[in-house]
Design a protein around this motif. Structure first.
Motif, PDB file in Angstrom:
ATOM      1  N   ALA A   1      26.152 -47.912  -6.096  1.00  0.00           N
ATOM      2  CA  ALA A   1      27.185 -47.312  -6.943  1.00  0.00           C
ATOM      3  C   ALA A   1      28.481 -48.086  -6.860  1.00  0.00           C
ATOM      4  CB  ALA A   1      27.432 -45.865  -6.518  1.00  0.00           C
ATOM      5  N   THR A   2      29.144 -48.215  -7.996  1.00  0.00           N
ATOM      6  CA  THR A   2      30.494 -48.766  -8.052  1.00  0.00           C
ATOM      7  C   THR A   2      31.308 -47.954  -9.047  1.00  0.00           C
ATOM      8  OG1 THR A   2      29.828 -50.369  -9.749  1.00  0.00           O
ATOM      9  CG2 THR A   2      29.807 -51.128  -7.463  1.00  0.00           C
ATOM     10  N   PRO A   3      32.587 -47.713  -8.757  1.00  0.00           N
ATOM     11  CA  PRO A   3      33.443 -47.058  -9.757  1.00  0.00           C
ATOM     12  C   PRO A   3      33.607 -47.975 -10.964  1.00  0.00           C
ATOM     13  CG  PRO A   3      34.450 -47.051  -7.566  1.00  0.00           C
ATOM     14  CD  PRO A   3      33.289 -47.998  -7.509  1.00  0.00           C
ATOM     15  N   ILE A   4      33.806 -47.393 -12.121  1.00  0.00           N
ATOM     16  CA  ILE A   4      33.985 -48.187 -13.328  1.00  0.00           C
ATOM     17  C   ILE A   4      35.202 -47.716 -14.092  1.00  0.00           C
ATOM     18  CG2 ILE A   4      31.558 -48.787 -13.577  1.00  0.00           C
ATOM     19  CD1 ILE A   4      31.274 -46.589 -15.572  1.00  0.00           C
ATOM     20  N   THR A   5      35.694 -48.594 -14.951  1.00  0.00           N
ATOM     21  CA  THR A   5      36.850 -48.277 -15.775  1.00  0.00           C
ATOM     22  C   THR A   5      36.400 -47.817 -17.146  1.00  0.00           C
ATOM     23  OG1 THR A   5      37.038 -50.503 -16.696  1.00  0.00           O
ATOM     24  CG2 THR A   5      38.144 -50.080 -14.589  1.00  0.00           C
ATOM     25  N   SER A   6      37.290 -47.188 -17.872  1.00  0.00           N
ATOM     26  CA  SER A   6      36.968 -46.718 -19.218  1.00  0.00           C
ATOM     27  C   SER A   6      36.555 -47.873 -20.113  1.00  0.00           C
ATOM     28  CB  SER A   6      38.171 -45.988 -19.820  1.00  0.00           C
ATOM     29  OG  SER A   6      37.890 -45.546 -21.129  1.00  0.00           O
ATOM     30  N   SER A   7      37.195 -49.026 -19.965  1.00  0.00           N
ATOM     31  CA  SER A   7      36.860 -50.158 -20.832  1.00  0.00           C
ATOM     32  C   SER A   7      35.443 -50.659 -20.569  1.00  0.00           C
ATOM     33  CB  SER A   7      37.857 -51.297 -20.626  1.00  0.00           C
ATOM     34  OG  SER A   7      37.811 -51.775 -19.297  1.00  0.00           O
ATOM     35  N   ASN A   8      34.995 -50.605 -19.312  1.00  0.00           N
ATOM     36  CA  ASN A   8      33.632 -51.015 -19.002  1.00  0.00           C
ATOM     37  C   ASN A   8      32.612 -50.067 -19.615  1.00  0.00           C
ATOM     38  OD1 ASN A   8      34.360 -53.210 -17.483  1.00  0.00           O
ATOM     39  ND2 ASN A   8      34.341 -52.114 -15.547  1.00  0.00           N
ATOM     40  N   VAL A   9      32.946 -48.777 -19.636  1.00  0.00           N
ATOM     41  CA  VAL A   9      32.032 -47.777 -20.167  1.00  0.00           C
ATOM     42  C   VAL A   9      31.936 -47.878 -21.684  1.00  0.00           C
ATOM     43  CG1 VAL A   9      31.648 -45.312 -20.491  1.00  0.00           C
ATOM     44  CG2 VAL A   9      32.411 -46.155 -18.285  1.00  0.00           C
ATOM     45  N   ASN A  10      33.060 -48.038 -22.336  1.00  0.00           N
ATOM     46  CA  ASN A  10      33.120 -47.806 -23.771  1.00  0.00           C
ATOM     47  C   ASN A  10      33.082 -49.055 -24.635  1.00  0.00           C
ATOM     48  OD1 ASN A  10      33.347 -44.917 -23.721  1.00  0.00           O
ATOM     49  ND2 ASN A  10      35.341 -45.212 -22.788  1.00  0.00           N
ATOM     50  N   ASN A  11      32.999 -50.222 -24.030  1.00  0.00           N
ATOM     51  CA  ASN A  11      32.958 -51.446 -24.813  1.00  0.00           C
ATOM     52  C   ASN A  11      31.739 -52.279 -24.436  1.00  0.00           C
ATOM     53  OD1 ASN A  11      35.530 -51.320 -26.382  1.00  0.00           O
ATOM     54  ND2 ASN A  11      36.402 -51.235 -24.329  1.00  0.00           N
ATOM     55  N   PRO A  12      30.529 -51.764 -24.753  1.00  0.00           N
ATOM     56  CA  PRO A  12      29.328 -52.511 -24.379  1.00  0.00           C
ATOM     57  C   PRO A  12      29.247 -53.860 -25.062  1.00  0.00           C
ATOM     58  CG  PRO A  12      28.792 -50.722 -25.888  1.00  0.00           C
ATOM     59  CD  PRO A  12      30.216 -50.536 -25.463  1.00  0.00           C
ATOM     60  N   HIS A  13      29.955 -54.062 -26.194  1.00  0.00           N
ATOM     61  CA  HIS A  13      29.923 -55.349 -26.879  1.00  0.00           C
ATOM     62  C   HIS A  13      30.487 -56.466 -25.996  1.00  0.00           C
ATOM     63  CE1 HIS A  13      28.699 -53.651 -30.723  1.00  0.00           C
ATOM     64  NE2 HIS A  13      29.596 -52.707 -30.546  1.00  0.00           N
ATOM     65  N   GLN A  14      31.287 -56.114 -24.998  1.00  0.00           N
ATOM     66  CA  GLN A  14      31.812 -57.125 -24.096  1.00  0.00           C
ATOM     67  C   GLN A  14      30.696 -57.734 -23.244  1.00  0.00           C
ATOM     68  OE1 GLN A  14      34.864 -55.201 -21.815  1.00  0.00           O
ATOM     69  NE2 GLN A  14      36.374 -55.248 -23.468  1.00  0.00           N
ATOM     70  N   GLN A  15      29.578 -57.035 -23.124  1.00  0.00           N
ATOM     71  CA  GLN A  15      28.475 -57.513 -22.294  1.00  0.00           C
ATOM     72  C   GLN A  15      27.424 -58.229 -23.150  1.00  0.00           C
ATOM     73  OE1 GLN A  15      27.167 -54.245 -19.694  1.00  0.00           O
ATOM     74  NE2 GLN A  15      29.126 -53.294 -20.131  1.00  0.00           N
ATOM     75  N   THR A  16      26.796 -57.531 -24.049  1.00  0.00           N
ATOM     76  CA  THR A  16      25.872 -58.138 -25.006  1.00  0.00           C
ATOM     77  C   THR A  16      26.066 -57.428 -26.335  1.00  0.00           C
ATOM     78  OG1 THR A  16      24.055 -56.603 -24.566  1.00  0.00           O
ATOM     79  CG2 THR A  16      24.164 -58.598 -23.188  1.00  0.00           C
TER      80      THR A  16
ATOM     81  N   THR B   1      33.309 -40.971 -12.593  1.00  0.00           N
ATOM     82  CA  THR B   1      32.142 -41.607 -13.189  1.00  0.00           C
ATOM     83  C   THR B   1      31.784 -42.836 -12.374  1.00  0.00           C
ATOM     84  OG1 THR B   1      32.779 -40.850 -15.394  1.00  0.00           O
ATOM     85  CG2 THR B   1      31.233 -42.683 -15.279  1.00  0.00           C
ATOM     86  N   LEU B   2      30.495 -42.950 -12.054  1.00  0.00           N
ATOM     87  CA  LEU B   2      30.027 -44.086 -11.264  1.00  0.00           C
ATOM     88  C   LEU B   2      28.970 -44.861 -12.037  1.00  0.00           C
ATOM     89  CD1 LEU B   2      29.691 -42.524  -7.687  1.00  0.00           C
ATOM     90  CD2 LEU B   2      31.542 -43.976  -8.549  1.00  0.00           C
ATOM     91  N   GLN B   3      28.933 -46.155 -11.803  1.00  0.00           N
ATOM     92  CA  GLN B   3      27.927 -47.039 -12.355  1.00  0.00           C
ATOM     93  C   GLN B   3      26.927 -47.397 -11.254  1.00  0.00           C
ATOM     94  OE1 GLN B   3      28.566 -50.821 -14.897  1.00  0.00           O
ATOM     95  NE2 GLN B   3      28.684 -51.561 -12.799  1.00  0.00           N
ATOM     96  N   TYR B   4      25.648 -47.300 -11.574  1.00  0.00           N
ATOM     97  CA  TYR B   4      24.603 -47.632 -10.618  1.00  0.00           C
ATOM     98  C   TYR B   4      23.810 -48.826 -11.135  1.00  0.00           C
ATOM     99  CZ  TYR B   4      25.633 -43.167  -8.451  1.00  0.00           C
ATOM    100  OH  TYR B   4      26.277 -42.126  -7.827  1.00  0.00           O
ATOM    101  N   GLN B   5      23.610 -49.810 -10.274  1.00  0.00           N
ATOM    102  CA  GLN B   5      22.786 -50.966 -10.595  1.00  0.00           C
ATOM    103  C   GLN B   5      21.815 -51.197  -9.452  1.00  0.00           C
ATOM    104  OE1 GLN B   5      26.281 -53.557 -11.555  1.00  0.00           O
ATOM    105  NE2 GLN B   5      25.172 -53.958 -13.462  1.00  0.00           N
ATOM    106  N   ARG B   6      20.625 -51.674  -9.808  1.00  0.00           N
ATOM    107  CA  ARG B   6      19.587 -51.845  -8.802  1.00  0.00           C
ATOM    108  C   ARG B   6      19.953 -52.943  -7.823  1.00  0.00           C
ATOM    109  NH1 ARG B   6      14.769 -50.340  -7.527  1.00  0.00           N
ATOM    110  NH2 ARG B   6      14.563 -48.970  -9.329  1.00  0.00           N
TER     111      ARG B   6
END
Length: 218
Positions: free
Chosen positions: A25-40, A205-210
């Motif tokens: 788990a890592t904390p995330i910011t609103s911009s990371n959550v709501n702007n998926p276009h920044q990733q792909t 809100t937390l982000q989980y990655q394997r």
């Protein structure tokens, strides 16, 4: 009636927000959550909403290159009387809400304590095909394969499962049309999502990655 309610609650009990071993788990910011276009440019987000006792709803959010974001609310009523969002066939096709906006509706409007979002990156071709299936109600690669996104009451999870089974090309792989949203969530943990977001009314809100090399179990 009381016995029926007890059986329903027992069958529908869930472990909302429970994370399997092997996820960090890592904390995330609103911009990371709501702007998926920044990733792909293509993102598939399957949303599982929980009440205090039952898993309540399944929804889906989709982004594709050079196309408006979509929020699919099968069998729901979100923004039903807001023409500026052009809701049709259970699809919000204009000014689709961000994940944060959708969470506020579920938290405050539906009084739900937890929401999970399972996210996969898509190639432009995958994203455009999935987008077209929902908008045009047929597969652009095979127009004989039609699909109706409009769903009846209590059919949200089954409808999303059908869509994934038929059109997701095993990303994620879904084999059965599940009734309970939490059962779909349990399965999606095993389908290598790029990340899982967990919203909590009583926490951040937390982000989980394997974690690398963690085993996947179903």
């Amino acid at each position: 009636a009381a016995l029926l309610l007890l059986i329903t609650c027992t069958l529908g009990c869930h472990n909302a927000g429970t994370v399997p071993p092997g996820w960090q788990a890592t904390p995330i910011t609103s911009s990371n959550v709501n702007n998926p276009h920044q990733q792909t440019p293509g993102q598939l987000q399957v949303i599982i909403c929980y009440g205090n006792t039952l898993s309540n709803h399944t929804a889906l959010r989709l982004t594709a290159p050079d196309k408006p974001d979509l929020l699919w609310d099968p069998g729901g009523t979100f923004l039903q009387n807001k023409p500026e969002h052009a809701r049709t066939h259970d699809l919000i096709t204009q000014n689709a809400p961000t994940l944060d906006q959708w969470w506020l509706y579920r938290r405050d409007g539906c009084r739900e304590p937890i929401m999970e979002v399972f996210q996969w990156s898509l190639s432009p071709e995958q994203a455009n095909r999935l987008h077209a299936v929902l908008i045009d109600r047929q597969d652009p690669t095979d127009p004989t394969q039609t699909f109706e996104p409009d769903a009846g009451g209590l059919q949200c999870c089954k409808k999303v499962c059908e869509y994934l089974i038929r059109f997701a090309d095993n990303n994620p792989a879904v084999k059965d049309k599940m009734f309970w949203p939490h059962k779909l969530a349990e399965h999606l943990w095993t389908q290598s999502p790029d990340r899982v977001l967990i919203y909590r009314a009583d926490g951040e809100t937390l982000q989980y990655q394997r974690v690398t090399n963690s085993p996947v179990t179903d």
